[in-house]
Motif scaffolding. Sequence first.
Motif, short mmCIF file in Angstrom:
data_model
loop_
_atom_site.label_atom_id
_atom_site.label_comp_id
_atom_site.label_asym_id
_atom_site.label_seq_id
_atom_site.Cartn_x
_atom_site.Cartn_y
_atom_site.Cartn_z
N TYR A 135 3.97 9.32 25.11
CA TYR A 135 3.47 9.37 23.65
C TYR A 135 3.83 7.95 23.17
CZ TYR A 135 1.68 14.09 24.41
OH TYR A 135 0.81 15.07 24.88
N ASP A 136 5.24 7.52 23.19
CA ASP A 136 5.60 6.23 22.56
C ASP A 136 4.69 5.12 22.97
OD1 ASP A 136 7.51 7.72 21.20
OD2 ASP A 136 9.15 7.23 22.29
N ARG A 137 4.56 5.17 24.40
CA ARG A 137 3.93 3.96 24.85
C ARG A 137 2.68 3.98 24.64
NH1 ARG A 137 4.11 -0.86 26.75
NH2 ARG A 137 2.88 -1.36 28.54
N ALA B 244 1.37 5.36 21.59
CA ALA B 244 1.41 4.74 20.08
C ALA B 244 1.49 3.41 20.05
CB ALA B 244 2.56 5.27 19.42
N GLU B 245 2.32 2.90 20.74
CA GLU B 245 2.70 1.26 21.04
C GLU B 245 1.31 0.60 21.27
OE1 GLU B 245 4.54 -1.80 24.09
OE2 GLU B 245 5.61 0.13 23.50
N LYS B 246 0.57 1.10 22.30
CA LYS B 246 -0.56 0.29 22.74
C LYS B 246 -1.70 0.51 21.93
CE LYS B 246 0.07 -1.40 26.94
NZ LYS B 246 -0.04 -2.79 26.92
N GLY C 88 -1.45 0.69 18.48
CA GLY C 88 -1.23 0.02 17.43
C GLY C 88 -1.83 0.23 16.22
N ARG C 89 -2.43 -0.80 15.54
CA ARG C 89 -3.29 -0.82 14.15
C ARG C 89 -4.36 0.32 14.32
NH1 ARG C 89 -7.76 -3.51 13.19
NH2 ARG C 89 -8.32 -4.92 14.92
N ARG D 148 -4.62 3.01 15.54
CA ARG D 148 -4.40 4.45 15.37
C ARG D 148 -5.10 5.16 14.01
NH1 ARG D 148 1.48 7.53 15.97
NH2 ARG D 148 0.70 9.63 15.52
N ASP E 79 -7.68 -7.39 20.40
CA ASP E 79 -6.46 -6.70 20.21
C ASP E 79 -6.38 -5.05 20.59
OD1 ASP E 79 -7.51 -5.65 18.23
OD2 ASP E 79 -5.86 -6.00 16.88
#
Length: 183
Positions: A29-31, A33-35, A37-38, A40, A73
């Motif tokens: 889930y962290d990965r 959320a990182e991918k 990014g804005r 979300r 992006d």
Amino acid sequence: GGDGNFLGLHLHQSEDRRRVELTVGNGVYDRLAEKLGRWRLKRPPATPTAPDINDVVREGRRDAEGPEVACADFDFRAILGIISFLAHQAVPHLALAVSLLSTLAARPTRRACLALARVASYALEHRQPLVFEHTPDLVSLETTVHVDAAFDDRGNGKSTVAFFVQLNGMSVHWGVGQTKRLT
């Protein structure tokens, strides 16, 4: 009881060995959320699949030969891969959206990016374990089937159908496929 971690999945068995919970590790889930990014969504949706998913897919197929329109992006393939992992391992109700949007992975449109951002935002907000629980009373066996369909979504006379089957709240079977007839 016991615990185990396998390829980003966490298994927990209750002391009485009647309940097993399968959860996806926070790293996945962290990965995601990182991918994401804005992209979300500030207000995550109540369902993973966009109401206009058929139009998004048709538009994407029609424009496949046109100019590049993807979001610069937005790493569509990476996000789709993470969501696909979730759908196949522990979150079966993401299967329909994953199946439809994967057809656009080669040249995603902006609408496809937004639809995938919806699925990813939903997944990040609605983290739940997949539960398998022993039912000692077979007389009260409760079967539940959840089905979602996108009618003739590919223009070939077939509909894409996603389903999952539960026995007493345990997901035991799920998948996605094409069919000419829905009954």
